[in-house]
Scaffold this active site. Structure first.
Site, mmCIF file in Angstrom:
data_model
loop_
_atom_site.group_PDB
_atom_site.id
_atom_site.type_symbol
_atom_site.label_atom_id
_atom_site.label_comp_id
_atom_site.label_asym_id
_atom_site.label_seq_id
_atom_site.Cartn_x
_atom_site.Cartn_y
_atom_site.Cartn_z
ATOM 1 C CB SER A 83 -0.498 3.725 9.759
ATOM 2 O OG SER A 83 -1.897 3.854 9.605
ATOM 3 C CE LYS A 86 -3.087 0.290 10.805
ATOM 4 N NZ LYS A 86 -3.178 1.751 10.609
ATOM 5 C CB SER A 332 -2.073 0.588 6.556
ATOM 6 O OG SER A 332 -1.773 1.387 7.669
#
Length: 498
Positions: A83, A86, A332
């Site tokens: 993640s 991101k 997230s």
């Protein structure tokens, strides 16, 4: 005489030598030993941990003010960011769409109102809003009533053509697909609550009154799009609760199995929905009926594009991107990463696809100092095991992002270590809960099978703001020992004096 003179000369030197040796042999205080270690020595010691044996770990540290790289361990090795992807997606979205960008959902008709009857189809047109909820659909129903519409002689049609019809990114594991972390992406979708996990439904299992009977099941929002296969069984109060909630792959049948004790605590799960466009229409149809708007004859549901000559009856705008970034980054949210990717493709290239959206992300990453010749991007959330980026590239992006006018919004969206409020501390709320890291470390976490990452900002003891990126790949066993190493690196940076 000469012998005596020589002895007199030697004695003071011998005394000095003795004193020097005595002083040198004393061990310095342990605190002094720690303080005199270089940052490289401190970080090298952490990375020598046996728990990292067999892994590939990339670490990059820079001074935030100058971008000077002050530490690198496998910094140029391409690794899976999980993640931490991101960070790229959110930066590209802010740079491309802007902090005030809003998604819209619209209601249209190709017919006309005569009396209290709408003669024509009713179109629910999605344009990528991940924040659309049941209450918004109820407001659409109220808007129709305010325009005198109480009956509809036509179809209820879902228009999800704002994006392409590819629902899942190409590298998503089929075993991830039934869960909220692998929800399908549609331009017309629905979220069950204010975490905005679009394309999911909340399944809650609560005790019933009789041992041997099935437990009670509730869906949020209520719908008959999902089929519940309830195989649970109530057991005595002191027995163990063991509930499994799994949607069958490729279907909307959710199988719920296991035992629920009398007076047991509820079990709740967010399950992804197969084909979210139909899910949004199903809930909208129920709400229209509850609000007194009925269909004349058989209520057919269709899926196609809104005609160009149609008239807009209602519209809902999402919160601005700068606010959406909070649940996206703090919690997230994978779905937000994918929808923002497709939205960037739609806005910049006229095509709401992963391919066009990732072109935008890559372009912005290049502007932010990333060598795009050494990265591979496959989705917007980081769920892919085929996305690769070096730690040095991530720290470079974190450095150049500071030059952008949207940086304060971006930095605020990062989880903050040790802060219990989930919309502030986010995925770091239960990590680094002591000074000097608590409230100081602002960083994006990342987690996949065998992958753990942490990248962001921290201020050292003497006020020097630092950038760090930690990417750990190919570990086995529990993640707790691995995240402890990431935390130790961040804490060490927070304690360091230059």
């Amino acid at each position: 005489m000469l012998l005596v003179f020589a002895m007199l000369l030697f004695l003071p030197l011998a005394g000095q030598t003795m004193n020097f040796q005595l002083t040198a042999s004393e061990d310095p205080p342990s605190s002094q030993t720690t303080e005199t270690k270089t940052l490289k020595q401190k970080l090298d010691e952490i990375l020598a941990d046996n728990k990292l044996a067999g892994t590939v770990t990339g670490v990059s540290v820079r001074k935030a003010k100058t971008g000077e790289q002050i530490y690198s361990h496998n910094g140029n090795t391409r690794l899976r960011p999980a993640s931490n992807m991101k960070l790229l997606t959110s930066a590209a979205a802010l740079d491309t769409l802007g902090p005030d960008y809003r998604f819209t959902t619209e209601v249209w008709t190709d017919g006309s109102v005569k009396g209290k009857v709408l003669h024509g189809n009713l179109y629910l047109k999605g344009k990528g809003d991940p924040t659309l909820m049941e209450e918004d659909l109820r407001q659409f129903a109220a808007a129709l009533q305010n325009q005198g519409i109480h009956k509809i002689k036509g179809k209820l049609v879902g228009d999800d053509t704002w994006y392409d019809d590819v629902r899942l990114s190409e590298d998503l594991n089929w075993s991830d697909e039934p869960y909220y972390t692998g929800a399908q992406v549609s331009a017309l979708t629905l979220s069950p609550d204010s975490d905005f996990d679009a394309g999911t439904v909340i399944v809650e299992v609560t005790p019933s009154d009789q041992v041997g009977e099935p437990a009670n099941i509730r869906l949020t929002p209520e719908n008959d799009y999902i089929t519940i296969n309830n195989q649970t069984k109530m057991v005595a109060e002191k027995e163990t609760k063991d509930i499994s909630i799994i949607r069958q792959h490729g279907t909307n049948e959710i199988v719920i199995e296991g035992s629920m004790p009398l007076n047991g605590s509820p079990s709740k799960s967010w399950s992804s929905v197969w084909e979210p466009t139909g899910y949004a229409l199903n809930v909208f149809k129920r709400i229209l009926a509850e609000e007194g708007i009925s269909f004349i004859g058989k209520t057919d549901i269709g899926f196609h594009q809104t005609p160009k000559q149609a008239k807009r009856l209602a519209e809902k705008k999402s919160m601005p991107l700068k606010e959406l970034l909070i649940p996206f980054m703090k919690l997230s949210n994978n779905g937000h990463g994918e929808m923002l990717t497709k939205e960037m493709g739609k806005v910049e290239h006229g095509e709401g696809s992963w391919d066009k959206g990732l072109q935008v992300t890559k372009s912005v990453a290049k502007e932010l100092g990333v060598d795009t010749g050494t990265i591979q991007l496959r989705d917007g959330s980081g769920m892919s095991h085929k996305t690769y980026i070096p730690a040095n590239s991530l720290s470079q992006l974190l450095y150049h992002a500071q030059e952008k006018p949207w940086f304060p919004v971006w930095e605020q969206s990062l989880p903050i270590a040790g802060i219990s409020d989930r919309l502030v501390g986010g995925t770091l709320r239960n990590r680094m809960k002591e000074d000097p890291a608590k409230g100081n470390v602002k960083a994006k976490t990342g987690s996949l099978n065998s992958v753990s990452t942490l990248s962001g900002y921290v201020t050292a003891k003497d006020g020097e703001k630092l950038i760090f990126a930690v990417l750990i790949n190919n570990y086995l066993g529990s993640s707790s020992g691995i995240t402890a190493i990431e935390d130790e690196i961040a804490i060490t940076l927070a304690k360091h004096e230059f």
